[in-house]
Scaffold this motif. Structure first.
Motif, short mmCIF file in Angstrom:
data_model
loop_
_atom_site.label_atom_id
_atom_site.label_comp_id
_atom_site.label_asym_id
_atom_site.label_seq_id
_atom_site.Cartn_x
_atom_site.Cartn_y
_atom_site.Cartn_z
N PHE A 115 13.31 -8.97 -9.31
CA PHE A 115 12.73 -9.51 -8.76
C PHE A 115 11.12 -9.82 -9.02
O PHE A 115 10.62 -10.88 -8.78
CB PHE A 115 11.91 -8.20 -7.04
CG PHE A 115 11.31 -9.33 -5.67
CD1 PHE A 115 11.74 -9.71 -5.09
CD2 PHE A 115 10.12 -8.95 -5.61
CE1 PHE A 115 11.33 -10.03 -4.08
CE2 PHE A 115 9.07 -9.73 -5.33
CZ PHE A 115 9.90 -9.82 -3.85
N ARG A 116 10.24 -9.29 -9.83
CA ARG A 116 8.92 -9.40 -10.10
C ARG A 116 9.14 -9.85 -11.26
O ARG A 116 7.64 -11.14 -11.09
CB ARG A 116 8.30 -7.77 -10.99
CG ARG A 116 7.11 -8.05 -11.78
CD ARG A 116 6.13 -8.16 -10.21
NE ARG A 116 5.10 -7.80 -11.15
CZ ARG A 116 3.48 -6.95 -10.63
NH1 ARG A 116 4.56 -5.91 -10.96
NH2 ARG A 116 2.98 -7.52 -11.72
N ALA A 117 9.97 -10.04 -12.18
CA ALA A 117 10.35 -11.63 -13.09
C ALA A 117 10.67 -12.79 -12.39
O ALA A 117 9.87 -13.77 -12.55
CB ALA A 117 11.29 -11.11 -13.91
N ARG A 118 11.09 -12.34 -10.95
CA ARG A 118 11.20 -13.89 -10.47
C ARG A 118 9.95 -14.52 -9.93
O ARG A 118 10.12 -15.92 -9.97
CB ARG A 118 12.23 -14.04 -9.32
CG ARG A 118 13.03 -14.73 -9.17
CD ARG A 118 14.80 -15.26 -8.27
NE ARG A 118 14.67 -14.34 -7.55
CZ ARG A 118 14.67 -13.35 -7.54
NH1 ARG A 118 15.33 -11.85 -8.34
NH2 ARG A 118 15.86 -12.03 -6.22
N TYR A 119 9.54 -12.66 -9.28
CA TYR A 119 8.04 -14.19 -8.23
C TYR A 119 6.69 -13.10 -9.00
O TYR A 119 6.32 -12.00 -8.43
CB TYR A 119 8.19 -13.07 -6.86
CG TYR A 119 9.07 -13.30 -6.08
CD1 TYR A 119 9.20 -15.17 -6.27
CD2 TYR A 119 10.68 -13.29 -5.99
CE1 TYR A 119 10.42 -16.09 -5.03
CE2 TYR A 119 11.93 -13.48 -5.52
CZ TYR A 119 11.32 -14.88 -4.87
OH TYR A 119 12.73 -16.11 -4.11
N PRO A 120 6.53 -13.86 -10.40
CA PRO A 120 5.61 -12.99 -10.75
C PRO A 120 3.90 -12.35 -10.06
O PRO A 120 2.90 -11.32 -10.16
CB PRO A 120 5.26 -12.79 -11.77
CG PRO A 120 5.81 -14.50 -11.79
CD PRO A 120 6.95 -14.25 -10.58
N GLY A 121 3.74 -13.21 -8.92
CA GLY A 121 2.79 -13.24 -8.49
C GLY A 121 2.68 -12.42 -7.06
O GLY A 121 1.93 -12.17 -6.54
N ILE A 122 4.02 -11.90 -6.99
CA ILE A 122 3.88 -11.14 -5.61
C ILE A 122 3.42 -9.32 -6.11
O ILE A 122 4.25 -9.28 -6.44
CB ILE A 122 4.87 -11.45 -4.92
CG1 ILE A 122 5.59 -12.49 -4.26
CG2 ILE A 122 6.06 -10.19 -4.22
CD1 ILE A 122 6.82 -12.64 -3.93
N GLU A 123 2.72 -8.94 -5.08
CA GLU A 123 2.66 -7.33 -5.50
C GLU A 123 3.40 -5.93 -5.48
O GLU A 123 3.76 -6.64 -4.03
CB GLU A 123 1.12 -6.86 -5.22
CG GLU A 123 0.50 -5.28 -5.65
CD GLU A 123 -0.25 -5.08 -5.29
OE1 GLU A 123 -0.66 -3.80 -4.73
OE2 GLU A 123 -1.13 -6.47 -4.47
N ILE A 124 3.82 -5.61 -5.69
CA ILE A 124 4.96 -4.73 -4.81
C ILE A 124 4.46 -2.64 -5.21
O ILE A 124 3.77 -2.72 -5.66
CB ILE A 124 6.18 -4.69 -6.05
CG1 ILE A 124 6.45 -5.86 -5.60
CG2 ILE A 124 7.02 -3.78 -5.28
CD1 ILE A 124 7.99 -5.67 -7.19
N ALA A 125 4.62 -2.30 -3.81
CA ALA A 125 4.25 -1.46 -3.11
C ALA A 125 5.05 -0.16 -3.28
O ALA A 125 5.67 -0.71 -2.64
CB ALA A 125 3.02 -1.35 -2.54
N LEU A 126 5.35 0.93 -3.98
CA LEU A 126 6.60 1.83 -3.59
C LEU A 126 5.95 3.05 -2.93
O LEU A 126 5.13 3.17 -4.34
CB LEU A 126 7.72 1.18 -5.03
CG LEU A 126 8.84 2.46 -4.36
CD1 LEU A 126 9.38 1.97 -3.53
CD2 LEU A 126 9.63 2.62 -5.77
N PHE A 127 6.29 3.73 -1.53
CA PHE A 127 6.63 4.85 -1.83
C PHE A 127 7.69 5.56 -1.08
O PHE A 127 8.56 5.36 -1.11
CB PHE A 127 5.94 5.20 -0.72
CG PHE A 127 4.29 3.87 0.29
CD1 PHE A 127 2.36 4.81 -0.10
CD2 PHE A 127 4.68 2.61 0.53
CE1 PHE A 127 1.72 4.02 -0.36
CE2 PHE A 127 3.23 1.91 0.80
CZ PHE A 127 1.91 2.68 0.14
N ASP A 128 8.52 6.60 -2.72
CA ASP A 128 8.69 7.05 -2.32
C ASP A 128 8.96 8.51 -1.78
O ASP A 128 8.10 9.95 -2.09
CB ASP A 128 9.57 7.48 -4.11
CG ASP A 128 8.12 8.72 -4.46
OD1 ASP A 128 6.85 8.29 -4.42
OD2 ASP A 128 8.42 9.46 -5.85
#
Length: 316
Positions: A115-128
């Protein structure tokens, strides 16, 4: 006042061109329509913004004061509009996910990398987090969505089943149960069992399916990696869902399907009913639906061959 961006653009064009005909052409308007915009702007401002002669158009003193403000307002508007377009076209944005640790450390990292490679401008936050923590973040609008079992109380939530996991026995290769192709509840009786904590969805699903029977628990821990280490050391056996099996891919452990009626875990896509999806969240949700299109968890669902040794992936 009832002014629009058109009025500001007309003012700036006339300030630059100093000529009504050229300014109207720059704005793609007829000269009469352009003149009406300037007249309306001056009328509502209560001030003459341009000095006009038969040969020249010049900014008045008030016009010069207004020019800087008009240019700044236009620049701010255009920047805001460009930002909206970037978000809508997924060039920019932020998506926040709350997911069970087994998903956050197992299936999600490769999906998020793609996903990051396809949309490099989108920031991702992950809570485990465990299930309750995931749902809490969604309810507090700190996560766009959660990947977790559905809570008992879900009136305020949109719950979309994404996949169903089977459960599997994990035991040492030399254990008596390792020779079986599948394992029934009765076969578990009398064997030391390594439990996850009672707050985990794995434990809650297992206890509910076995009720009123109880396993011979010898230890209770919080982390799947700890469970794997204890089982590998011969301290007991355990049961885990499909998406957690990557933690147990180590030499000396075998996996067998558990044949326990009602023992499965539904992983759902959980969102607030009153909150729509951002473009960034919608894009990631599309990827998740495509990945789990058949509604089943991925690897590890076979009849229980010994897992090949592989370096375990570590949680982020």
């Amino acid at each position: 006042m009832n002014l629009s961006v058109k009025h500001l653009r007309a003012f700036v064009a006339l300030a630059e061109q100093r000529n009504f005909t050229r300014a109207a052409q720059a704005c793609h308007l007829s000269q009469s329509a352009f003149s009406t915009l300037i007249h309306t702007l001056e009328e509502q401002a209560g001030s003459r913004l341009f000095e006009r002669t038969t040969r020249h158009v010049e900014l008045s003193a008030d016009g010069r004061r207004f020019e800087e403000v008009a240019r700044r307002l236009l620049a701010d508007f255009e920047a805001a509009l460009a930002d909206l377009r970037d978000h809508a076209l997924r060039r920019k944005g932020r998506v926040s996910i709350a997911a069970l640790p087994s998903l956050a450390a197992g299936d999600l990292p490769p999906l998020l990398a793609a996903f990051r490679a396809r949309y490099p401008g989108i920031e991702i936050a992950l809570f485990d987090l465990l299930a309750d923590g995931c749902i809490d973040l969604v309810r507090r609008a700190r996560a766009d969505f959660a990947l977790a079992p559905a809570p008992a109380q879900a009136a305020d939530l949109r719950v979309e089943p994404l996949l169903r996991e089977r459960f599997h026995l994990v035991c040492p290769a030399g254990h008596a149960l390792a020779a079986r192709r599948s394992v029934t509840p009765q076969a578990l009786a009398g064997h030391p069992f390594i439990h996850l904590s009672r707050t985990s969805s794995v434990r809650q699903h297992l206890d509910a399916a076995l009720h009123p029977e109880r396993l011979e628990g010898v230890m209770e821990v919080e982390q799947l990696a700890t469970v794997a280490g204890l089982v590998a050391a011969g301290l007991g056996i355990t049961a885990v869902p499909t998406l957690a099996l990557f933690q147990f891919r180590r030499e000396g452990l075998v996996v067998r399907p558990l044949q326990i009626p009602g023992l499965s875990r539904d992983i759902c896509l959980i969102r607030l009913k009153e909150r729509g999806d951002t473009a960034a969240a919608a894009a990631l949700i599309e990827d998740l639906r495509a990945h789990y299109g058949d509604g089943r968890a991925g690897a590890g669902t076979g009849p229980g061959p010994r897992l090949k040794p592989r370096q375990p992936r570590q949680p982020r």
